[in-house]
Design an enzyme around this catalytic site. Structure first.
Site, mmCIF file in Angstrom:
data_model
loop_
_atom_site.group_PDB
_atom_site.id
_atom_site.type_symbol
_atom_site.label_atom_id
_atom_site.label_comp_id
_atom_site.label_asym_id
_atom_site.label_seq_id
_atom_site.Cartn_x
_atom_site.Cartn_y
_atom_site.Cartn_z
ATOM 1 N N HIS A 1 0.836 -1.170 0.021
ATOM 2 C CA HIS A 1 0.111 -0.231 0.134
ATOM 3 C C HIS A 1 0.873 1.281 0.091
ATOM 4 O O HIS A 1 2.114 1.036 0.709
ATOM 5 C CB HIS A 1 -0.843 -0.038 1.354
ATOM 6 C CG HIS A 1 -1.841 0.973 1.500
ATOM 7 N ND1 HIS A 1 -1.596 2.578 1.838
ATOM 8 C CD2 HIS A 1 -3.362 0.925 1.136
ATOM 9 C CE1 HIS A 1 -2.767 2.962 1.924
ATOM 10 N NE2 HIS A 1 -3.677 2.243 1.499
ATOM 11 N N ASP B 1 2.741 -4.814 7.938
ATOM 12 C CA ASP B 1 1.575 -3.847 7.740
ATOM 13 C C ASP B 1 0.420 -4.830 7.900
ATOM 14 O O ASP B 1 -0.010 -5.471 6.787
ATOM 15 C CB ASP B 1 1.676 -3.073 6.460
ATOM 16 C CG ASP B 1 0.196 -2.349 6.177
ATOM 17 O OD1 ASP B 1 -0.835 -2.556 7.044
ATOM 18 O OD2 ASP B 1 0.335 -1.754 5.087
ATOM 19 N N GLN C 1 -5.056 -5.183 6.655
ATOM 20 C CA GLN C 1 -5.905 -6.047 5.980
ATOM 21 C C GLN C 1 -5.836 -7.416 6.641
ATOM 22 O O GLN C 1 -6.758 -8.313 6.344
ATOM 23 C CB GLN C 1 -5.498 -6.202 4.728
ATOM 24 C CG GLN C 1 -5.957 -4.955 3.916
ATOM 25 C CD GLN C 1 -7.244 -4.316 3.765
ATOM 26 O OE1 GLN C 1 -8.328 -5.098 4.042
ATOM 27 N NE2 GLN C 1 -7.378 -3.289 3.554
ATOM 28 N N LYS D 1 -10.754 -0.818 10.166
ATOM 29 C CA LYS D 1 -10.889 -1.860 9.371
ATOM 30 C C LYS D 1 -11.348 -3.108 10.103
ATOM 31 O O LYS D 1 -11.485 -4.394 9.728
ATOM 32 C CB LYS D 1 -9.729 -2.227 8.392
ATOM 33 C CG LYS D 1 -9.351 -1.062 7.587
ATOM 34 C CD LYS D 1 -8.321 -1.304 6.460
ATOM 35 C CE LYS D 1 -7.528 0.020 6.014
ATOM 36 N NZ LYS D 1 -8.324 0.475 4.774
ATOM 37 N N CYS E 1 -4.722 2.517 -3.753
ATOM 38 C CA CYS E 1 -3.631 3.060 -2.963
ATOM 39 C C CYS E 1 -2.325 1.952 -3.359
ATOM 40 O O CYS E 1 -1.658 1.650 -2.469
ATOM 41 C CB CYS E 1 -3.713 3.212 -1.513
ATOM 42 S SG CYS E 1 -4.827 4.671 -1.082
#
Ligand code: PMP
Length: 405
Positions: A122, A199, A202, A225, A363
Site C-alpha cells: 500500500h 502492515d 488487512q 478496518k 492506494c
C-alpha cells in the site's frame, strides 16, 4: 458454525436501502461497519465518562483514564503483546508506519543502507520509506511478485542481506487479497538480525495475529478496518525497540519533566502519544476488539473464505471476467475487471443496484502498473456478509455485462 446472519443484525447501518435497493456492503477492505457494541461504547463514553486522561484528580478523569488504558490492555491481549506498553495508539496504520520510519529508521539509517519492501505494498508502506531514504541516503529494495500476486521468495532471500536495515511487508494485500508468507520473510530477516514491520491493516480483521508467535518487531493496524472507529489505530513494537527510539512528536503527556534547558521523556508507550489523544476512538477500538474476541477468528476466516470462493466461482462463470491476483492463499478480497468496461463504470452501475464495492488503484499503484492497468473492481468481505450478498454481486455484474455488450 459461524452465524453471519445473526451477527449482521448487530450492524444497524446494514439494514437500509440505497437507490431503492437493499444495501449490499462489500467495501470492507476500505472500511468496515460498526456493531452496536462499538456505537454504544462511544455514546456511553461521551455521555458518562468524558474527561481528559492521565492528568486530573477528579472522578471523570479517572474513569476516562481507566477506559483508555483498559482498552490498551485488551488490544495488547488481542495481539498477544507481552505487555500493554508495547501498544502505541496512532491515528491508524499510516501514522504507525510513519512513526517507525521517523523514529526508528531515520536516526539509524546511513547512506547505502537498504529498506526492503514488496511490490504489493500500500502507498503507506512505500512513501514513508522513500522520505526516510531521501533524508538518509538509504535505498529502497523491492521484492517482486508474479502474475498470480505471489511474492518471489527466492528474490526476497537474495535481497535481504548485510546492507538491509529494515524489512517492511504487507501481511495481506489490500489490492489482491494475497496472504503473504510473512513467517518466511521474518526467518530470512532474523538470519541477518534485521527487524521486520508487518502492515497488518488487512490481516487483523480476518485472522488471528499473535505478534509473539510471528516474532515480528513492529505490527500496525487501523481500528476502522476491524469494526472500530476511524482515526485510531495502533503500533505494536517490541518494548526494547520502542525504548531505543526517540519521540517523534513533542508536547503534553509525552514528557516526564520539562525545563528550557532539558526535557526528560515519559516512558513507553506515552513517549509516543503527545497531546490529548483520541480517547473516544481508543474506547471504541477497545469495544471493537471485544466484539472480535467474541468469535473464533478461525471461524470468521473460514466463513469469509467461503464467500471468497463463492464470489470467485460465480464471477468466473460469467464471460470476460479477468481476475487480478489469484494467489492460492487469499483473505477477504476479490479484485477483477469486467471485459473492457471501465471499473469506475462497473462501480457506479453496482451502486445503483445497492452493491457497494471499491474501484480504483486501491492506494497500490505499483500493483496496477505491474498488470498494466489503472484500476480494478474490488469486492471485499466482512464477517457480516452472507452468500446472498455474493449472489447480489454476481447478479449485478452480470447485468453490467448485459448493459455494456
Ligand atoms: N495498509 C493497508 C494494507 C491498507 O489496506 C490500508 C488502508 N487501505 C493502509 C495501510 C492505511 O490505513 P489507514 O488509511 O487506515 O491509515
Amino acid at each position: 458454525m459461524f452465524d453471519a446472519a445473526a451477527v449482521r443484525r448487530e450492524f444497524p447501518i446494514l439494514d437500509q436501502q440505497v437507490h431503492g435497493k437493499p444495501l449490499v456492503y462489500l467495501d470492507n477492505a476500505n472500511t468496515t461497519q460498526k456493531p452496536l457494541s462499538v456505537l454504544e461504547a462511544l455514546d456511553h463514553y461521551y455521555r458518562a465518562d468524558n474527561a481528559n486522561i492521565h492528568r486530573a484528580t477528579h472522578l471523570l478523569s479517572e474513569r476516562a483514564t481507566k477506559a483508555y488504558e483498559g482498552a490498551r490492555e485488551r488490544i495488547a491481549r488481542f495481539f498477544n503483546a507481552r505487555e500493554s506498553a508495547e501498544i502505541v495508539f496512532t491515528r491508524g496504520c499510516t501514522e504507525a508506519i510513519n512513526l517507525v520510519a521517523y523514529s526508528y529508521a531515520r536516526p539509524r539509517l546511513k547512506p547505502g543502507d537498504e529498506i526492503v519492501v514488496t511490490r504489493m505494498e500500500h502507498h503507506s508502506n512505500i512513501v514513508p520509506w522513500q522520505l526516510v531514504a531521501q533524508q538518509t541516503g538509504a535505498v529502497l529494495r523491492v521484492v517482486p511478485m508474479d502474475d498470480a500476486g505471489v511474492l518471489d521468495m527466492a528474490e526476497c532471500a537474495r535481497l535481504i542481506g548485510p546492507r538491509t536495515a529494515l524489512v517492511s511487508v504487507i501481511h495481506v494485500s489490500n489490492a489482491l487479497g494475497t496472504v503473504n508468507p510473512v513467517r518466511d520473510v521474518i526467518a530470512l530477516a532474523r538470519a541477518h538480525g534485521v527487524p521486520v514491520l508487518l502492515d497488518g491493516a488487512q490481516a487483523a480483521p480476518h485472522m488471528t495475529v499473535d505478534v509473539q508467535e510471528l516474532d515480528c518487531d513492529f505490527y500496525t493496524c487501523s481500528a476502522h478496518k476491524m469494526y472500530g472507529p476511524t482515526g485510531i489505530g495502533a503500533l505494536y513494537g517490541r518494548k526494547e525497540l520502542l525504548e531505543s527510539m526517540p519521540p517523534w512528536m513533542g508536547g503534553g503527556d509525552m514528557i516526564a519533566s520539562v525545563t528550557f534547558e532539558h526535557t526528560e521523556y515519559n516512558k513507553v508507550p506515552y513517549k509516543f502519544e503527545a497531546g490529548t489523544p483520541n480517547i473516544a476512538g481508543v474506547v471504541g477500538f477497545g469495544a471493537a476488539v471485544d466484539f472480535l474476541s467474541r468469535f473464533d477468528l478461525r471461524e470468521i476466516a473460514a466463513h469469509e473464505h467461503a464467500l471468497l470462493e463463492q464470489a470467485t466461482a460465480g464471477l468466473a462463470a460469467l464471460d470476460g471476467i479477468q481476475f487480478v491476483g489469484r494467489a492460492p492463499e487469499r483473505a477477504g478480497v476479490v479484485s477483477f475487471l469486467v471485459g473492457d468496461v471501465h471499473p469506475h463504470d462497473v462501480g457506479t452501475f453496482l451502486d445503483q443496484d445497492g452493491v457497494a464495492v471499491r474501484t480504483g488503484q486501491h492506494c497500490a499503484q505499483p500493483v496496477m502498473d505491474y498488470y498494466g492497468i489503472t484500476s480494478t473492481v474490488r469486492a471485499s468481505f466482512g464477517l457480516y456478509n452472507t452468500p446472498a450478498d455474493v449472489d447480489a454481486l454476481v447478479a449485478s455484474v452480470k447485468k453490467v455485462q448485459g448493459f455494456f455488450s
